[in-house]
Design a protein around this motif. Structure first.
Motif, short mmCIF file in Angstrom:
data_model
loop_
_atom_site.label_atom_id
_atom_site.label_comp_id
_atom_site.label_asym_id
_atom_site.label_seq_id
_atom_site.Cartn_x
_atom_site.Cartn_y
_atom_site.Cartn_z
N ILE A 123 0.86 -1.19 0.00
CA ILE A 123 0.00 0.00 0.00
C ILE A 123 0.89 1.23 0.00
O ILE A 123 2.08 1.15 0.32
CB ILE A 123 -0.95 0.04 1.22
N GLN A 124 0.30 2.37 -0.32
CA GLN A 124 1.00 3.63 -0.25
C GLN A 124 0.92 4.17 1.18
O GLN A 124 -0.01 3.86 1.93
CB GLN A 124 0.39 4.64 -1.22
N ALA A 125 1.91 4.97 1.55
CA ALA A 125 1.93 5.52 2.91
C ALA A 125 0.67 6.32 3.20
O ALA A 125 0.16 6.31 4.34
CB ALA A 125 3.17 6.38 3.10
N THR A 126 0.15 7.01 2.19
CA THR A 126 -1.04 7.83 2.40
C THR A 126 -2.31 7.00 2.53
O THR A 126 -3.36 7.53 2.90
CB THR A 126 -1.21 8.81 1.23
N ASP A 127 -2.22 5.70 2.24
CA ASP A 127 -3.40 4.83 2.30
C ASP A 127 -3.53 4.07 3.61
O ASP A 127 -4.47 3.30 3.79
CB ASP A 127 -3.37 3.82 1.14
N SER A 128 -2.60 4.27 4.53
CA SER A 128 -2.65 3.54 5.79
C SER A 128 -3.78 4.06 6.68
O SER A 128 -3.75 5.22 7.11
CB SER A 128 -1.32 3.67 6.55
N PRO A 129 -4.77 3.24 7.01
CA PRO A 129 -5.85 3.71 7.89
C PRO A 129 -5.39 3.88 9.33
O PRO A 129 -5.93 4.70 10.06
CB PRO A 129 -6.90 2.60 7.77
N ALA A 130 -4.36 3.11 9.73
CA ALA A 130 -3.90 3.19 11.12
C ALA A 130 -3.30 4.55 11.44
O ALA A 130 -3.39 5.02 12.58
CB ALA A 130 -2.87 2.09 11.38
N HIS A 131 -2.68 5.18 10.46
CA HIS A 131 -2.04 6.47 10.69
C HIS A 131 -3.05 7.62 10.67
O HIS A 131 -2.67 8.77 10.89
CB HIS A 131 -0.95 6.70 9.64
N ARG A 132 -4.31 7.30 10.41
CA ARG A 132 -5.35 8.32 10.49
C ARG A 132 -6.15 8.22 11.78
O ARG A 132 -7.15 8.92 11.96
CB ARG A 132 -6.28 8.20 9.27
N VAL A 133 -5.71 7.33 12.68
CA VAL A 133 -6.35 7.17 13.99
C VAL A 133 -5.40 7.71 15.05
O VAL A 133 -4.24 7.29 15.12
CB VAL A 133 -6.68 5.69 14.28
N GLY A 134 -5.86 8.61 15.86
CA GLY A 134 -5.00 9.20 16.88
C GLY A 134 -4.81 8.27 18.07
O GLY A 134 -5.69 7.47 18.41
N LYS A 135 -3.63 8.37 18.69
CA LYS A 135 -3.35 7.60 19.90
C LYS A 135 -3.79 8.40 21.12
O LYS A 135 -3.64 9.63 21.15
CB LYS A 135 -1.85 7.29 20.02
N PRO A 136 -4.32 7.72 22.13
CA PRO A 136 -4.69 8.45 23.36
C PRO A 136 -3.47 9.13 23.96
O PRO A 136 -2.36 8.58 23.94
CB PRO A 136 -5.21 7.34 24.28
N ARG A 137 -3.68 10.32 24.49
CA ARG A 137 -2.57 11.03 25.11
C ARG A 137 -2.11 10.28 26.35
O ARG A 137 -2.92 9.88 27.18
CB ARG A 137 -3.01 12.45 25.50
N ARG A 138 -0.80 10.08 26.46
CA ARG A 138 -0.25 9.33 27.59
C ARG A 138 -0.29 10.20 28.85
O ARG A 138 0.19 11.34 28.86
CB ARG A 138 1.18 8.90 27.30
N LEU A 139 -0.86 9.65 29.91
CA LEU A 139 -0.94 10.38 31.17
C LEU A 139 0.39 10.28 31.92
O LEU A 139 1.15 9.33 31.72
CB LEU A 139 -2.06 9.79 32.04
N PRO A 140 0.69 11.26 32.77
CA PRO A 140 1.92 11.20 33.55
C PRO A 140 1.98 9.93 34.40
O PRO A 140 0.96 9.49 34.95
CB PRO A 140 1.85 12.46 34.42
N SER A 141 3.15 9.36 34.52
CA SER A 141 3.33 8.14 35.31
C SER A 141 3.20 8.45 36.80
O SER A 141 3.56 9.53 37.26
CB SER A 141 4.71 7.54 35.04
N THR A 142 2.66 7.50 37.53
CA THR A 142 2.58 7.62 38.99
C THR A 142 3.84 7.10 39.66
O THR A 142 3.95 7.13 40.88
CB THR A 142 1.37 6.84 39.53
N ARG A 143 4.80 6.63 38.87
CA ARG A 143 6.03 6.09 39.43
C ARG A 143 6.87 7.21 40.05
O ARG A 143 6.91 8.32 39.55
CB ARG A 143 6.83 5.39 38.34
N ARG A 144 7.53 6.90 41.14
CA ARG A 144 8.38 7.87 41.83
C ARG A 144 9.58 7.15 42.41
O ARG A 144 9.66 5.91 42.41
CB ARG A 144 7.60 8.55 42.97
N ALA A 145 10.53 7.92 42.92
CA ALA A 145 11.69 7.33 43.58
C ALA A 145 11.27 6.82 44.96
O ALA A 145 10.52 7.47 45.68
CB ALA A 145 12.80 8.37 43.73
N LEU A 146 11.75 5.64 45.31
CA LEU A 146 11.48 5.08 46.63
C LEU A 146 12.32 5.80 47.68
O LEU A 146 13.42 6.27 47.40
CB LEU A 146 11.82 3.59 46.65
N THR A 147 11.78 5.88 48.87
CA THR A 147 12.55 6.45 49.96
C THR A 147 13.54 5.42 50.49
O THR A 147 13.45 4.23 50.18
CB THR A 147 11.64 6.90 51.11
N ALA A 148 14.47 5.86 51.31
CA ALA A 148 15.46 4.95 51.89
C ALA A 148 14.78 3.88 52.73
O ALA A 148 15.14 2.69 52.67
CB ALA A 148 16.47 5.74 52.73
#
Length: 355
Positions: A123-148
């Motif tokens: 297929i041609q690059a312009t014919d890809s249906p997957a590239h016309r679907v947006g990805k959900p915006r990634r939310l900030p991670s809840t991961r953090r540095a552990l305390t001592a």
């Protein structure tokens, strides 16, 4: 011989009467596209280990859902609908975000699938249906540095429970000292350990390869572990079970499940091996700066501000950060290497492994 304008005009008139366009003629002249289920083996064969691990289940879902469909007959709406199904029925985990991550991965998998079809000239690059679907915006991670204190509790729980506390203690210390990913630890071979210089050779995602400093105590522990558990040939796996078999990712799953049984807050926060990486790199960045933290993490990408091109650190700087973090000297750390401001670690930072 030049084409007769009158006959060309007649041809266009006939096509118009038949309701046929030039695009229809070009489409009909092209060979039939493979179906999803027929093309899937070719996509799987061309994918790397990381892509297979991340996308295989989504590709199989596509091939099952659209079995018998030619790859150029699926629309962006079809992909959007399947993405919504996957989002709605995503497995609920402790750190779930209402299926957003599953939806994001599915769109990425669909784009990777069609990228292969584009590369194969189907297929041609312009014919890809997957590239016309947006990805959900990634939310900030809840991961953090552990305390001592948190890191101490985790180490204690690992060393006082389970059927192989020696292996578990080595794993936690290895990940804390090197900030490596699970794949980097599982890929270690006997020949990747330089016990004299205190180094291990890590091979991680993106095909990156780097020597990473470790303390001589850990190097000695890994050497003894490998010898006792049957690692003989240079290419033999370094980390092994009690029965001598090479370690797999299942050990990590069992380890954190068991720790969570002893420490409910570990389960509640969804703490995993990657939190150790986050903890160590946070400490290094706070005390040694971004450039050394970037080298410590093994980041080689060039994305971000242009100044990242010039922010680099050598192996000696990483060794100096390790020495300051653990309170143990390292053969590659220069005697004059100190943290900015000359302060020494206070002994209660989160990244110091238990001895």
């Amino acid at each position: 011989m030049a084409a007769d304008p009158a006959r060309i005009a007649q041809a266009w008139t006939l096509l118009a009467e038949l309701g046929v366009t030039l695009a229809d003629l070009q489409h009909d002249a092209q060979p039939a596209r493979p179906t999803f289920d027929a093309y899937l083996p070719q996509v799987l064969a061309a994918a790397g280990p990381g892509a297979l691990r991340t996308y295989r289940s989504y590709w199989q879902r596509m091939a099952t859902t659209w079995a018998g469909w030619a790859i150029d007959t699926v629309t962006a709406s079809d992909i959007q609908a399947l993405r919504q199904q996957i989002t709605d029925h995503a497995h609920v985990r402790r750190n779930s975000r209402d299926g957003r991550h599953a939806g994001e991965l599915f769109v990425a998998a669909a784009r990777a699938f069609y990228n292969r079809a584009i590369a194969d000239g189907l297929i041609q690059a312009t014919d890809s249906p997957a590239h016309r679907v947006g990805k959900p915006r990634r939310l900030p991670s809840t991961r953090r540095a552990l305390t001592a204190d948190e890191l101490t509790e985790i180490n204690l729980a690992a060393r006082t429970s389970g059927n192989d506390t020696i292996l578990d203690a080595l794993l936690l210390r290895l990940h804390t000292e090197t900030a490596c990913r699970r794949g980097g630890a599982l890929g270690l071979r006997l020949q990747d350990l330089d016990a004299t210089r205190g180094l291990v050779l890590l091979r991680e995602k993106g095909g990156t390869v780097r020597w990473q400093p470790i303390t001589l105590d850990l190097a000695a522990g890994l050497t003894q572990h490998a010898a006792v558990r049957g690692a003989v040939q240079p290419a033999d796996a370094l980390l092994r079970y009690l029965n001598g078999k090479a370690l797999t990712s299942r050990r990590y799953d069992h380890l954190w499940h068991r720790i969570g049984q002893h420490l409910p807050w570990v389960t509640a926060h969804g703490i995993s091996t990657h939190w150790l990486r986050h903890t160590t790199l946070t400490w290094v960045e706070r005390h040694f700066g971004y450039g050394i933290a970037r080298a410590y993490a093994g980041h080689t990408d060039t994305t971000g501000p242009a100044t990242t091109t010039y922010i680099k650190a050598d192996l000696q700087a990483v060794a100096a950060a390790l020495a300051a973090m653990t309170g143990q000297s390292h053969p590659l750390a220069q005697p004059g290497d100190r943290r900015p401001g000359g302060n020494q670690p206070d002994g209660r930072h989160a990244a110091r492994p238990e001895s």
